[in-house]
Design a protein around this motif. Structure first.
Motif, mmCIF file in Angstrom:
data_model
loop_
_atom_site.group_PDB
_atom_site.id
_atom_site.type_symbol
_atom_site.label_atom_id
_atom_site.label_comp_id
_atom_site.label_asym_id
_atom_site.label_seq_id
_atom_site.Cartn_x
_atom_site.Cartn_y
_atom_site.Cartn_z
ATOM 1 N N TYR A 153 0.836 -1.211 0.000
ATOM 2 C CA TYR A 153 0.000 0.000 0.000
ATOM 3 C C TYR A 153 0.867 1.256 0.000
ATOM 4 O O TYR A 153 1.908 1.309 0.657
ATOM 5 N N MET A 449 -8.199 -5.502 0.090
ATOM 6 C CA MET A 449 -8.897 -5.807 1.331
ATOM 7 C C MET A 449 -9.771 -7.052 1.181
ATOM 8 O O MET A 449 -9.867 -7.863 2.118
ATOM 9 N N LYS A 450 -10.387 -7.237 0.035
ATOM 10 C CA LYS A 450 -11.170 -8.459 -0.169
ATOM 11 C C LYS A 450 -10.277 -9.694 -0.084
ATOM 12 O O LYS A 450 -10.677 -10.732 0.468
ATOM 13 N N ALA A 468 -6.962 0.689 7.108
ATOM 14 C CA ALA A 468 -8.158 0.038 7.624
ATOM 15 C C ALA A 468 -9.254 1.040 7.952
ATOM 16 O O ALA A 468 -10.444 0.743 7.812
ATOM 17 N N LEU A 471 -10.682 2.713 4.409
ATOM 18 C CA LEU A 471 -11.570 1.883 3.603
ATOM 19 C C LEU A 471 -12.962 1.800 4.223
ATOM 20 O O LEU A 471 -13.131 2.002 5.430
ATOM 21 N N CYS A 477 -13.505 -5.115 7.612
ATOM 22 C CA CYS A 477 -12.077 -4.882 7.360
ATOM 23 C C CYS A 477 -11.217 -5.000 8.607
ATOM 24 O O CYS A 477 -10.124 -5.581 8.564
ATOM 25 N N MET A 481 -7.933 -7.517 9.169
ATOM 26 C CA MET A 481 -6.562 -7.051 9.340
ATOM 27 C C MET A 481 -5.866 -7.784 10.488
ATOM 28 O O MET A 481 -4.656 -8.031 10.437
ATOM 29 N N THR A 497 -4.808 1.639 12.365
ATOM 30 C CA THR A 497 -4.397 0.495 11.549
ATOM 31 C C THR A 497 -3.174 -0.193 12.144
ATOM 32 O O THR A 497 -3.036 -1.418 12.059
ATOM 33 N N LEU A 735 -18.134 -2.981 1.458
ATOM 34 C CA LEU A 735 -16.851 -3.035 0.770
ATOM 35 C C LEU A 735 -17.018 -3.178 -0.736
ATOM 36 O O LEU A 735 -16.188 -2.693 -1.504
#
Length: 761
Positions: A153, A449-450, A468, A471, A477, A481, A497, A735
Motif C-alpha cells: 500500500y 482488502m477483499k 483500515a 476503507l 475490514c 486485518m 491500523t 466493501l
C-alpha cells in the motif's frame, strides 16, 4: 427547529478564512510546537528552497507572498513537526488492546514515533527493535509468502523517490499488488479521462485561472479540503469572473471568503462573495445536472444554428468523435426526469448553460463529490463532454481540474504505483534493472482488502496511511486485518491500523517532509507532483524528531535488501544519493528528461499534458464524447422513503487524520456525532433538530448496516440528501459498493432510511 441548540451546535456568522483561520492556526501552533520553531518552519512551507506541505496538492503560488500555507496546511505541518514524542517506554505501559479503546484523534496526538518497534504477541505490546534486526525479520517473513499474497500500500504523502523504489522492490519481489490512496478518491479520474481525452490528469495550470472567464466548481468544499485554492478563487471573484458552485451542501467558503493575506479585508472585517450562482443538486444528482446543462446547450444550438457559436462545431469536427450520438441521447432525455433525478429545476440548469455559452474560456473543477459514486467514472466523463462541447481544451483559461488530495498522490501514480502496469513501463524496468517484472494485474485497495478478508493475502506493507480506517466497511475490514500474518507500517505517528496486529507487526518510523534528510552523500531533496502536473523539490530543514529515524527511501531499500539477497538492484547505492534514484526514474518513466537539472530550477517543471496542445492519446487520436446510459447514479433513487447519504470531512481533519472536533464553518463544535439533514426531510419523518437518530442502509438485501449514537442537525442541504462525517460513516458503506469501472468506493452514494432513536429520551 428546537428552541435551544444541541450541545456544540451553533451558527458560525463570520466568513470563511479571515481572523477565524488565523486564530485557529495560532491555537494549533501553541498545541504542537514552540512558536519560534513553528514560525521558521511555516515560512519555508511551499517555497522553492523549502519543503512541500504534507497536506493538499494545490499548486504553489507564483506570487511572492510571505507565507504559502493555509490554516489546514499549518495543521498538517505542525501535526508532523510536533514537539510531542512516543518513545518505546510508552508502549511498555500500554497494551495494543488498551490503545484500541482510544479515539483516532488521541492516538495521533501522542506525537512522533521515535524508533522501530516490533509486536510481541505474548505481551500484547510493541517493543523496540534495531533497524538491522527489523529488516532481517521482515525480509525472512516476506520470503515465506507467495508474492501475490502480499499487498504493498502507498499513501499520497510518499515522495516520488520513495514510491519509485517501492514499486521496483515489489515488482522484483514478484507482484503488482499496489493498493494506494488514489484508489479511494480519484481513481475514477485516472480511469475515466484517458478514454475521453487521452490522459488521466487535469489539464489546467495555475496561470489558467488568471485567464478564465467562468469557473464551474462541482462536488467539492475548498475551504476545508484544499484551502489554498481559496486564494485563487478569491482572485477570480475579485476580477469579476463568475464562479458557479454546484454542490449538495451550502459550504461557507464557496459563499464568502476573507483572504488572510488581504490587509484591507482583514482590517475592515470584510469578505468577498465567491459563488455568483449556487446550485444544490441532490446527492447523486451530478450526472443528471451535467446532462441537463448539456441538453440546454444542444437545444440552444439547434434553435440558433451552427453559426451562432453556442457549440464549437469547428473544434468538434476537427478533434472529437461521438458528438452526434451524444446529441441524440441528450435530445431524447426528458426534462421532467432530469429535474427529478438532479433535484434542480430546468430554469436553473438553463441559467448555467447560458453562462457557459457566454464564456470563451471555462474551467470545471471537481472533487470527490463526483468521483466517489457508483458511476464516478461516468460522472468524470460527463464533465469532459461539457468542456468538449465548446472546445475548452488547449487554450488559455480553459480545461478540466480534478482536485487531488494528498500532496503527491498524483506523483506516486506517475512514477509507477499502479496495479495495472503498461507493457512499455515494464520493458523499461527490465532494461534498467535487469529483472523481468510480472505483467499480470494486481490488486487495488478494495481488491486488496477483499483478498485479506478471504485469507488469500497474508501480508501487508504500508508506506504511510491508515488503510483500515480509510476503507469502507470497518466491521469486515478491521477483524480481517487482525488475521494477517505480517503487517509492516512505515509511519510518522501512531494510528488505528497499526494496532490491528496479527501474528507479526512492525512500526518503522520515518522522517517527515519538514525534517533534514541526510544520506552518505549529504543532505537530500525529494520531489513531488502537484495536482497540475508541476514537479518540484522538497527539502526539510528541521532536526529529525529522533536520531533513530530513517527516510522512506532508506527504509524501502533496507526491506528490499533483506528480502531479496540476490537482488539485481543496487539499493544502497541508490539511497546514498537521491540523484541516482531520479536518474533511474528518468530511464523508466517518460517525460522526466533532465530530471535532476530541472528540479533544481525554482518551481520545478511541468510534465507534458497532450490535451493542452489538442493532442489526444486515445486509440482514435481524437477526444471522445461518451454517452451516460440513463440519468440515475445511485441505488434506490425514486423511493421517497430513502435518502442518499454522503460522507464529508470536517474542517478539523485531513483524510483520516482528526486534528480536533470542530467543524466551525458548518457550526459544529466539540463533536462529530452528527448527521446533516434538510429541514423538510426531518419534518416529514417527525425528527427535530438535535434528536437522536438511527441511520440504516436501504440496499434492499440482507445485512443492512446501521449507524447509531448520532444526532440530526438541520442544515442547508438538498432535499433527499444527508451527510455525515468520514470515517465515522464508513460503517454504512459495504466493501463491494464501488464504481465498477474504477473500483472507487461509493462513499458518497449510500441509500439510507432515517428514524428517531426510540431508545433515547
Amino acid at each position: 427547529m428546537a428552541e435551544s441548540e444541541p450541545r456544540g451546535i451553533r451558527r458560525y456568522s463570520y466568513p470563511a478564512g479571515g481572523w477565524g483561520a488565523l486564530r485557529a492556526t495560532a491555537r494549533t501552533i501553541r498545541e504542537q510546537m514552540d512558536a519560534p520553531d513553528a514560525a521558521a518552519t511555516l515560512l519555508r512551507t511551499n517555497k522553492p528552497d523549502g519543503f512541500d506541505c504534507p497536506g493538499c496538492a494545490w499548486p504553489d503560488s507564483r506570487h511572492g507572498s510571505s507565507f504559502q500555507f493555509c490554516e489546514n496546511g499549518a495543521k498538517a505541518v505542525t501535526w508532523e513537526a510536533t514537539k510531542k514524542r512516543v518513545p518505546a517506554s510508552f508502549f511498555t505501559g500500554h497494551t495494543v488492546a488498551s490503545l484500541l479503546e482510544w479515539n483516532d484523534h488521541a492516538l495521533e496526538d501522542l506525537g512522533r514515533l521515535t524508533e522501530p518497534m516490533a509486536y510481541n504477541a505474548d505481551k500484547d505490546i510493541y517493543e523496540a527493535i534495531g533497524w538491522d534486526a527489523a529488516f532481517a525479520r521482515i525480509g525472512a517473513l516476506l520470503r515465506t509468502f507467495d508474492p501475490d499474497a502480499v499487498e504493498f500500500y502507498t499513501s499520497g504523502r510518499t515522495s516520488n523517490e520513495a514510491a519509485f523504489l517501492y514499486q521496483i522492490f515489489a515488482r522484483e519481489f514478484g507482484t503488482n499488488n499496489f493498493p494506494d490512496c488514489s484508489n479511494m478518491c480519484h481513481e475514477a479520474t485516472s480511469v475515466g479521462l484517458p478514454t475521453s481525452i487521452g490522459i488521466g490528469k487535469g489539464t489546467v495550470s495555475l496561470e489558467d485561472f488568471d485567464h478564465c472567464e467562468l469557473i464551474i466548481a462541482m462536488g467539492h468544499n475548498p475551504g476545508t479540503n484544499h484551502p489554498r485554492m481559496m486564494g485563487t478563487l478569491h482572485e477570480v471573484a475579485r476580477r469579476g469572473a463568475p464562479i458557479i458552485a454546484i454542490n449538495p451542501l451550502r459550504e461557507l467558503a464557496l459563499e464568502r471568503f476573507a483572504d488572510p493575506q488581504d490587509p484591507l479585508e482583514m482590517a475592515t472585517l470584510g469578505a468577498t462573495d465567491i459563488a455568483s450562482n449556487y446550485l444544490q443538486p441532490r446527492v447523486g444528482g451530478d450526472a443528471a445536472a451535467l446532462q441537463g446543462i448539456m441538453k440546454a446547450l444542444i437545444e440552444m444550438d439547434d434553435e440558433a444554428g451552427p453559426q451562432a457559436g453556442v457549440l464549437d462545431h469547428a473544434f468538434i469536427a476537427a478533434h472529437t468523435n461521438g458528438f452526434e450520438g451524444l446529441a441524440v441521447d441528450l435530445r431524447a432525455k426528458r426534462w421532467i426526469d432530469i429535474e427529478a433525478v438532479s433535484g434542480l429545476p430546468q430554469a436553473r440548469l438553463r441559467d448555467v448553460a447560458r453562462a457557459y455559452a457566454a464564456s470563451s474560456a471555462t474551467i470545471v473543477t471537481y472533487g470527490m463529490g463526483l468521483t466517489q459514486h457508483s458511476t464516478g467514472t461516468h460522472n468524470v466523463q460527463q464533465v469532459a463532454n461539457l468542456l468538449l462541447l465548446r472546445g475548452n481544451f488547449g487554450k488559455p483559461g480553459a480545461g478540466i481540474c480534478p482536485l487531488r488530495g494528498h500532496s503527491n498522490v498524483q506523483g506516486d501514480r506517475t512514477v509507477g504505483i499502479t496495479e495495472k502496469p503498461g507493457a512499455q513501463m515494464l520493458a523499461r524496468i527490465e532494461q534498467r534493472f535487469g529483472f523481468v517484472p510480472p505483467a499480470s494485474h494486481g490488486h487495488d485497495a478494495v481488491a486488496a482488502m477483499k483478498a485479506i478478508v478471504d485469507g488469500r493475502s497474508k501480508a501487508l506493507v504500508c508506506m504511510g496511511g491508515n488503510l483500515a480506517v480509510a476503507l469502507p466497511d470497518p466491521e469486515v475490514c478491521l477483524p480481517a486485518m487482525r488475521r494477517l500474518e505480517l503487517a509492516v507500517h512505515v509511519a510518522t505517528k501512531l494510528n488505528r491500523t497499526h494496532l490491528l496486529v496479527g501474528r507479526h507487526a512492525f512500526l518503522l518510523p520515518c522522517l517527515g517532509r519538514t525534517e533534514l534528510d541526510e544520506q552518505s552523500s549529504g543532505p537530500q531533496a525529494v520531489t513531488v507532483e502537484d495536482s497540475m502536473s508541476m514537479v518540484h523539490a522538497s527539502r526539510g530543514r528541521l532536526p529529525p524528531a529522533s536520531g533513530l529515524l530513517k527516510s522512506e527511501p532508506a527504509i524501502v531499500a533496507g526491506i528490499a535488501s533483506a528480502t531479496l539477497p540476490e537482488s539485481k538492484v543496487s539499493w544502497t547505492e541508490l539511497v546514498a544519493d537521491y540523484d541516482r534514484i531520479r536518474d533511474a526514474i528518468e530511464a523508466v518513466i517518460p517525460s522526466f528528461e533532465a530530471y535532476n537539472a530541472r528540479i533544481r530550477e525554482p518551481g520545478g517543471f511541468r510534465l507534458p499534458l497532450p490535451p493542452t496542445e489538442r493532442v489526444w492519446k486515445t486509440p482514435s487520436g481524437r477526444a471522445e464524447f461518451l454517452v451516460f446510459d440513463g440519468l440515475v447514479e445511485d441505488a434506490a433513487a425514486g423511493d421517497p422513503s430513502v435518502l442518499t447519504l454522503t460522507t464529508v470531512r470536517s474542517h478539523d481533519q485531513y483524510n483520516t487524520t482528526i486534528y480536533g472536533f470542530d467543524d466551525r464553518y458548518r457550526g459544529v463544535f466539540g463533536r462529530r456525532d452528527v448527521v446533516f439533514m434538510n429541514e423538510d426531510d426531518m419534518a416529514s419523518r417527525g425528527i427535530a433538530h438535535g434528536d437522536a437518530i438511527v441511520v440504516e442502509t436501504a440496499f434492499g438485501g440482507a445485512g443492512e448496516r446501521v449507524l447509531r449514537d448520532v444526532i440530526a442537525v438541520a442544515y442547508p442541504i438538498a432535499r433527499g440528501s444527508v451527510a455525515t462525517y468520514y470515517p465515522e460513516g464508513n460503517c454504512l458503506v459495504p466493501l463491494d459498493h464501488v464504481d465498477r469501472a474504477s473500483g472507487t468506493p461509493s462513499y458518497k452514494s449510500v441509500p439510507v432510511r432515517i428514524r428517531r432513536d426510540s431508545n433515547v429520551g
